[in-house]
Design a protein around this motif. Structure first.
Motif, PDB file in Angstrom:
ATOM      1  N   GLU A  87      -0.783  49.617 -41.442  1.00  0.00           N
ATOM      2  CA  GLU A  87      -1.661  50.682 -41.954  1.00  0.00           C
ATOM      3  C   GLU A  87      -0.834  51.829 -42.524  1.00  0.00           C
ATOM      4  OE1 GLU A  87      -5.200  52.901 -42.685  1.00  0.00           O
ATOM      5  OE2 GLU A  87      -4.908  50.789 -42.178  1.00  0.00           O
ATOM      6  N   SER A 140     -14.234  51.666 -42.850  1.00  0.00           N
ATOM      7  CA  SER A 140     -13.244  51.519 -43.911  1.00  0.00           C
ATOM      8  C   SER A 140     -13.125  50.054 -44.344  1.00  0.00           C
ATOM      9  CB  SER A 140     -11.887  52.048 -43.429  1.00  0.00           C
ATOM     10  OG  SER A 140     -10.896  51.874 -44.423  1.00  0.00           O
ATOM     11  N   VAL A 141     -13.097  49.153 -43.361  1.00  0.00           N
ATOM     12  CA  VAL A 141     -13.000  47.737 -43.685  1.00  0.00           C
ATOM     13  C   VAL A 141     -14.248  47.268 -44.428  1.00  0.00           C
ATOM     14  CG1 VAL A 141     -12.894  45.412 -42.697  1.00  0.00           C
ATOM     15  CG2 VAL A 141     -11.432  47.213 -41.791  1.00  0.00           C
ATOM     16  N   THR A 189      -6.425  49.423 -45.140  1.00  0.00           N
ATOM     17  CA  THR A 189      -6.974  49.173 -43.799  1.00  0.00           C
ATOM     18  C   THR A 189      -7.374  47.713 -43.636  1.00  0.00           C
ATOM     19  OG1 THR A 189      -7.795  51.444 -43.703  1.00  0.00           O
ATOM     20  CG2 THR A 189      -8.714  49.889 -42.129  1.00  0.00           C
ATOM     21  N   VAL A 218     -12.200  52.101 -37.888  1.00  0.00           N
ATOM     22  CA  VAL A 218     -11.775  50.973 -38.722  1.00  0.00           C
ATOM     23  C   VAL A 218     -12.938  50.290 -39.428  1.00  0.00           C
ATOM     24  CG1 VAL A 218     -10.670  48.699 -38.679  1.00  0.00           C
ATOM     25  CG2 VAL A 218      -9.723  50.567 -37.326  1.00  0.00           C
TER      26      VAL A 218
END
Length: 449
Positions: free
Chosen positions: A297, A146-147, A309, A143
């Motif tokens: 998601e 992507s964040v 995301t 995560v």
């Protein structure tokens, strides 16, 4: 010279001294606040690892007990089997000094049973730690990059999004130059804010995105090895989990030594019910937030939403806050989608409404059940008060804390009503006060009996 103490005046004098001492301490606290703050800061730096350890142990305890009572149930409860040495020693008809010494060295059945329980607990703790750390590491690896990439891209493109929105609003209000000028000024301020925010956030996000492997492991290393309190807390949590029964027994021993039996029973009964409320609430909230995160998601990816995301993380985390959480997460997420693709914000709103209906009517009743038993108005008040006093943690934990006080006060009121021989059911008090007569009370009590 013998002093004749008057109990009445001695009590008054003692209370007066206590009140004066408290007043003096309060005045000193106000005028020497910085000194007290430094003292409290030092105390917190010492106590913080212990508090972290207690919190970690409390959160992991349900998982540890699940493994201990389900996976290692036979190891924990099965009677110990005699080993080969025990069998041979039991067959010896003429014991000598050697056999007697060997028998003395053999463990008793009680010690063997205790050892098996300790082994089951230790294995359960190890498995719980491995699972939790693996899940956290997996979430971070999957995560965080992507964040971070979404945040970096958002910070870079946000001025363009605001410019596009500003142009559209100017077209709408082109016949009103005053409103158009006000919009232009406000958007200039927003652009300055986001430029400063981007300058602050970009280096951190770039560090993570630039090297997924190196960046992630640096973050994990900083969290688990660089943070002293957390690392020490992990170790302390192991000791708490291994010897929690003995620690609780010591606490009970102290309370029974200091207080009366009935008061101790009430205290430990309240603590037991509070523990059930908090354990159920925390576990259910974490599971519910993870479900919302996963659903958001998948849904956002299928619908082609921008920053899927990031939106899923925001909605999943804010879902920990009862009542207001879904709105706190959905409104800024919807605004973000509106800036990028205004058409998709309608589909996002419909998806959020459907998901929250499923969550509120199906998932949460299944997970929470009757955990707190609070009416909706008191949940709302607890969130407002908790958030106002303690911020986000107060909003998250305000409901279970208020539920404990609600339970205690309800029992107190019920006890008072029993002493006055009044009905305990709240519905009996819906009638107007002028109709609540002695005859009405007697009738209700007779029907109940």
């Amino acid at each position: 010279m013998k002093i004749n103490w008057n109990r009445k005046y001695t009590t008054i004098a003692a209370y007066s001294v206590i009140v004066i001492a408290i007043a003096v301490l309060f005045v000193v606290f106000v005028f020497k606040f910085n000194s007290f703050a430094n003292v409290f800061s030092k105390i917190w730096s010492v106590v913080a690892p212990i508090i972290v350890g207690v919190v970690i142990a409390y959160i992991l305890n349900p998982l540890v007990m699940l493994f201990e009572n389900k996976v290692f149930k036979k190891l924990k409860t099965a009677p110990p089997k005699d080993n080969l040495m025990d069998k041979r020693l039991s067959k010896v008809s003429n014991p000598n000094i050697i056999t007697e010494q060997l028998k003395k060295r053999q463990k008793s059945p009680e010690k063997k049973a205790k050892g098996r329980k300790t082994l089951a607990r230790a294995l359960s703790i190890i498995i719980a730690y491995v699972i939790v750390l693996a899940v956290l590491t997996g979430i971070v690896v999957a995560v965080v990059p992507s964040v971070s990439e979404s945040v970096l891209d958002l910070m870079e493109k946000m001025p363009d999004y605001f410019s596009q929105l500003e142009d559209k609003l100017k077209v709408i209000f082109e016949n009103n130059p005053e409103i158009a000028a006000l919009i232009s000024d406000e958007f200039d301020d927003l652009n300055d804010i986001f430029k400063n925010l981007a300058a602050y956030v970009t280096p951190y996000a770039s560090g993570i995105v630039g090297g997924v492997t190196g960046g992630i492991f640096n973050v994990v290393s900083a969290v688990f090895t660089g943070t002293k309190n957390f690392v020490i807390g992990l170790v302390i949590a192991i000791y708490f989990l291994l010897s929690k029964e003995r620690l609780l027994a010591q606490v009970k021993k102290i309370f029974f030594a200091l207080f009366k039996y009935d008061r101790c029973k009430r205290i430990f009964s309240t603590c037991s019910r509070s523990n059930k409320i908090f354990t159920k609430f925390i576990g259910s909230s974490l599971v519910d937030s993870f479900i919302i995160f996963a659903a958001m998601e998948v849904g956002c990816v299928i619908m082609g939403m921008p920053y899927a995301t990031l939106i899923a993380v925001v909605c999943g985390v804010t879902n920990l806050i009862p009542f207001f959480g879904p709105f706190i997460g959905a409104i800024p997420s919807g605004f973000l989608i509106l800036l990028v693709d205004p058409i998709k914000v309608l589909w996002f709103a419909i998806f959020v409404v459907v998901l929250q209906q499923i969550d509120g009517n199906l998932i949460k009743p299944l997970l929470f059940g009757e955990t707190m038993g609070l009416p909706a108005i008191w949940v709302l008040i607890s969130i407002i008060v908790g958030g106002g006093m303690f911020g986000i943690p107060g909003m998250i934990l305000g409901s279970p804390v208020f539920a404990v006080f609600y339970l205690l006060f309800a029992e107190f009121v019920t006890g008072k009503l029993k002493k006055k021989e009044l009905p305990e059911d709240t519905d009996e008090y819906v009638i107007p006060v002028e109709n609540f007569t002695a005859e009405h009370i007697d009738t209700k009590i007779e029907k109940k009996t």
